[in-house]
Design a protein around this motif. Structure first.
Motif, short mmCIF file in Angstrom:
data_model
loop_
_atom_site.label_atom_id
_atom_site.label_comp_id
_atom_site.label_asym_id
_atom_site.label_seq_id
_atom_site.Cartn_x
_atom_site.Cartn_y
_atom_site.Cartn_z
N ASP A 1 0.80 -1.23 0.00
CA ASP A 1 0.00 0.00 0.00
C ASP A 1 0.83 1.28 0.00
N ILE A 2 2.14 1.16 -0.15
CA ILE A 2 3.00 2.35 -0.23
C ILE A 2 3.81 2.24 -1.51
N VAL A 3 3.76 3.25 -2.33
CA VAL A 3 4.48 3.25 -3.60
C VAL A 3 5.27 4.54 -3.73
N GLY A 4 6.31 4.47 -4.55
CA GLY A 4 7.15 5.65 -4.78
C GLY A 4 7.25 5.99 -6.25
N GLU A 5 7.62 7.22 -6.50
CA GLU A 5 7.82 7.69 -7.87
C GLU A 5 8.94 8.72 -7.85
N ARG A 6 9.92 8.53 -8.70
CA ARG A 6 11.08 9.42 -8.73
C ARG A 6 11.21 9.99 -10.15
N ARG A 7 11.34 11.32 -10.24
CA ARG A 7 11.43 12.00 -11.53
C ARG A 7 12.51 13.07 -11.50
N ARG A 8 13.35 13.07 -12.54
CA ARG A 8 14.34 14.15 -12.61
C ARG A 8 13.69 15.39 -13.19
N ALA A 9 13.84 16.49 -12.46
CA ALA A 9 13.19 17.74 -12.87
C ALA A 9 14.09 18.63 -13.71
N ALA A 10 15.42 18.52 -13.55
CA ALA A 10 16.32 19.40 -14.31
C ALA A 10 17.71 18.79 -14.31
N GLU B 1 19.62 10.60 3.18
CA GLU B 1 18.35 9.95 3.50
C GLU B 1 17.39 10.99 4.06
N PHE B 2 16.24 11.11 3.39
CA PHE B 2 15.15 11.98 3.87
C PHE B 2 14.16 11.10 4.64
N ARG B 3 13.92 11.43 5.89
CA ARG B 3 12.95 10.69 6.70
C ARG B 3 11.70 11.54 6.82
N VAL B 4 10.68 11.15 6.07
CA VAL B 4 9.51 12.03 5.93
C VAL B 4 8.25 11.29 6.36
N PRO B 5 7.32 11.99 7.04
CA PRO B 5 6.01 11.40 7.35
C PRO B 5 5.12 11.43 6.12
N VAL B 6 4.33 10.39 5.96
CA VAL B 6 3.36 10.33 4.86
C VAL B 6 1.99 10.07 5.48
N PRO B 7 1.03 10.97 5.29
CA PRO B 7 -0.27 10.82 5.97
C PRO B 7 -1.04 9.62 5.42
N ALA B 8 -2.02 9.19 6.21
CA ALA B 8 -2.89 8.10 5.77
C ALA B 8 -3.61 8.50 4.48
N ASP B 9 -3.59 7.59 3.52
CA ASP B 9 -4.20 7.82 2.21
C ASP B 9 -3.78 9.16 1.63
N GLY B 10 -2.50 9.48 1.80
CA GLY B 10 -1.99 10.76 1.33
C GLY B 10 -0.66 10.61 0.62
N GLU B 11 -0.04 11.75 0.34
CA GLU B 11 1.19 11.78 -0.45
C GLU B 11 2.14 12.82 0.13
N THR B 12 3.43 12.52 0.08
CA THR B 12 4.48 13.48 0.45
C THR B 12 5.42 13.63 -0.73
N ASN C 1 0.87 6.88 0.27
CA ASN C 1 0.52 5.92 1.31
C ASN C 1 -0.98 5.65 1.25
N ARG C 2 -1.37 4.42 0.88
CA ARG C 2 -2.78 4.06 0.79
C ARG C 2 -3.25 3.28 2.02
N LYS C 3 -2.45 3.29 3.08
CA LYS C 3 -2.87 2.69 4.34
C LYS C 3 -3.86 3.61 5.06
N THR C 4 -4.49 3.06 6.09
CA THR C 4 -5.44 3.85 6.88
C THR C 4 -4.76 4.54 8.05
N GLU C 5 -3.42 4.37 8.17
CA GLU C 5 -2.68 5.06 9.22
C GLU C 5 -1.44 5.69 8.61
N PRO C 6 -0.93 6.78 9.22
CA PRO C 6 0.27 7.43 8.68
C PRO C 6 1.50 6.55 8.88
N VAL C 7 2.52 6.76 8.04
CA VAL C 7 3.78 6.02 8.14
C VAL C 7 4.93 7.00 7.92
#
Length: 478
Positions: free
Chosen positions: A389-398, A456-467, A418-424
């Protein structure tokens, strides 16, 4: 003239007292046994039966452990060609034998056949197909059960060592026999059981011993050596630490552990019988209430396809590392400390993770991996699979290369959903692979440097949300 007396002595492993084994996790072991010798003045012979079929003859040490008898080994012979049907067939190649055949009524009658090829392969547990001539025709199988003449005095039923010994005087010696043998090995395995939610687990460790040496060891004292041993003689034990692994409800340790030279010895508290072709398991650690944190790690750059590229190719090709990997790894992190319910050297082995289903209370398998030898107070990080339920996407911008070709700037945008019902929390790993001289000139989130070219970036991702994490890095290769 020195007197000569030939004294034959036949010994068995069972009669010689308790055997001691030190088994290494590299498919070999050290075997030690007591061998009572009745020596005559001058030369004697002694025969010891019950050694393994994979003994290394030049590793044998026969000595008086007390040092009171000057025991000299003049000659040693090792025989492992024990009697078997295939071996006896090989001794009768070109000759005729009777083969017992049973008819449909259960009556036996002999069939005469000539052994053209026995199929026996010395030193191999498997035989080739035999060829038997019966009534002028060839059969690629035995026509029945072969019947052999009686054994001669040279036949042996067990592998044996025979020595020619020299002693200055008659003596009774309780000698010590030691040798290296293949066919014995052990490995560790760990079962880690967790509730459906939470990071607290129960860890149960097993050692599995396998005996393919061709010999059974009765009531042996067994030690297990952990570490990468380069086949050298062990040094004097250094008792720096003793750990007792106890099963729940047990008042005595099942396995004790201590450091030994640069390795670790695990000693079974009770003697055990290890039969030939047997696998035996013993629980050696049980730790309850261990914290095993779940980590989500997104390493988004697909760089495996660039194997073989040198640093100049990486620096000068603008497309390097731009393909995205969507998978987010699931890792379990365990601190091997006493405060976390562990704090013992853990030998290398397989780890299996289970979670309890709260609906029916049954355990479900959730992943496995292996660990290397891990000292106490170190941290284990074990990959168990990819998040659903957690997926990533990486894109070069410049990507901008300077006019003088002495520097470049590169910008990336990383999205974690994050498509879970709790934040991670997700740890986004970025490799600054272009060059060793770099500087992050813009960033949306703070990071930590894990090595000279990794952040390493340690970031919170909300439930059913995106960072969304963005950064821009400048490389300077002047």
């Amino acid at each position: 003239m020195k007197s000569f007396l030939l004294f034959s002595l036949c010994l068995s492993a069972v009669a010689s007292g308790q055997t001691a084994l030190t088994i290494y996790n590299q498919d070999f072991a050290v075997v030690r046994d007591a061998v009572p010798l009745q020596l005559s003045a001058g030369e004697s012979t002694a025969t010891y039966s019950g050694v393994t079929t994979r003994l290394e003859p030049d590793s044998v040490v026969l000595r008086d452990p007390t040092g009171q008898v000057d025991l000299v080994v003049l000659e040693q012979n090792y025989r492992a060609d024990t009697i078997s049907q295939a071996l006896l067939l090989s001794l009768y190649e070109g000759q005729e034998l009777d083969f017992l055949v049973r008819d449909q009524d259960g009556r036996e009658f002999p069939v005469r056949g000539r052994v053209i090829r026995s199929g026996y392969v010395p030193g191999s547990p498997q035989a080739n197909q035999p060829i038997i001539e019966v009534d002028g025709r060839l059969r690629f199988s035995l026509p029945g059960q072969p019947v052999f003449p009686a054994l001669n005095d040279d036949a042996i039923l067990k592998p044996m060592l025979t020595w020619r010994l020299d002693s200055p005087a008659a003596a009774t010696v309780n000698a010590e026999l030691s040798y290296l043998t293949g066919g014995l090995s052990w490995q560790a395995a760990y079962n880690l059981v967790a509730p459906e939610t939470g990071d607290v687990i129960d860890l149960i460790g097993w050692v599995t011993m396998t005996n393919n040496s061709g010999t059974t060891f009765e009531n042996a004292a067994i030690k297990l050596m952990a570490g990468d041993v380069n086949r050298v003689e062990p040094s004097r034990a250094q008792d720096l630490m003793v750990f007792e692994a106890r099963s729940v409800g047990s008042s005595a340790p099942v396995v004790t552990e201590r450091t030994f030279d640069e390795f670790h010895l695990y000693t079974l508290a009770r003697p055990a019988t290890l039969r030939d072709r047997e696998t035996k398991q013993v629980e050696f650690v049980r730790a309850l209430g261990v914290t095993a944190r779940t980590l989500y790690i997104y390493d988004g750059a697909q760089i495996a396809q660039y194997r073989g590229w040198n640093q100049d190719m990486i620096r000068n090709n603008p497309d390097y590392g731009t393909q995205s990997n969507p998978k987010v790894w699931v890792m379990r992190e365990i601190e091997n400390t006493e405060a976390n319910g562990l704090g013992m050297p853990l030998p290398a082995g397989r780890t299996r993770f289970y979670r309890e289903d709260e609906v029916d209370g049954r355990l479900e398998f959730t992943g496995e991996n292996t660990i290397d030898h891990t000292p106490r107070n170190e941290t284990l990080r074990i990959y168990t699979g990819d998040a659903f339920d957690i997926v990533g996407e990486r894109r070069r911008a410049a990507y901008v290369l300077s006019n003088r070709n002495d520097s470049a700037e590169e910008a990336f945008e990383i999205r974690v959903r994050n498509r879970k019902t709790e934040p991670v929390e997700v740890r986004i790993v970025e490799h600054l692979y272009r060059w060793v001289n770099w500087d992050v000139v813009q960033r949306s989130h703070d990071f930590i440097e894990t090595d000279a070219q990794t952040v390493e970036f340690r970031v919170p991702v909300p439930a059913d949300g995106e960072t969304v994490v963005t950064y821009r890095v400048r490389y300077n290769w002047q």
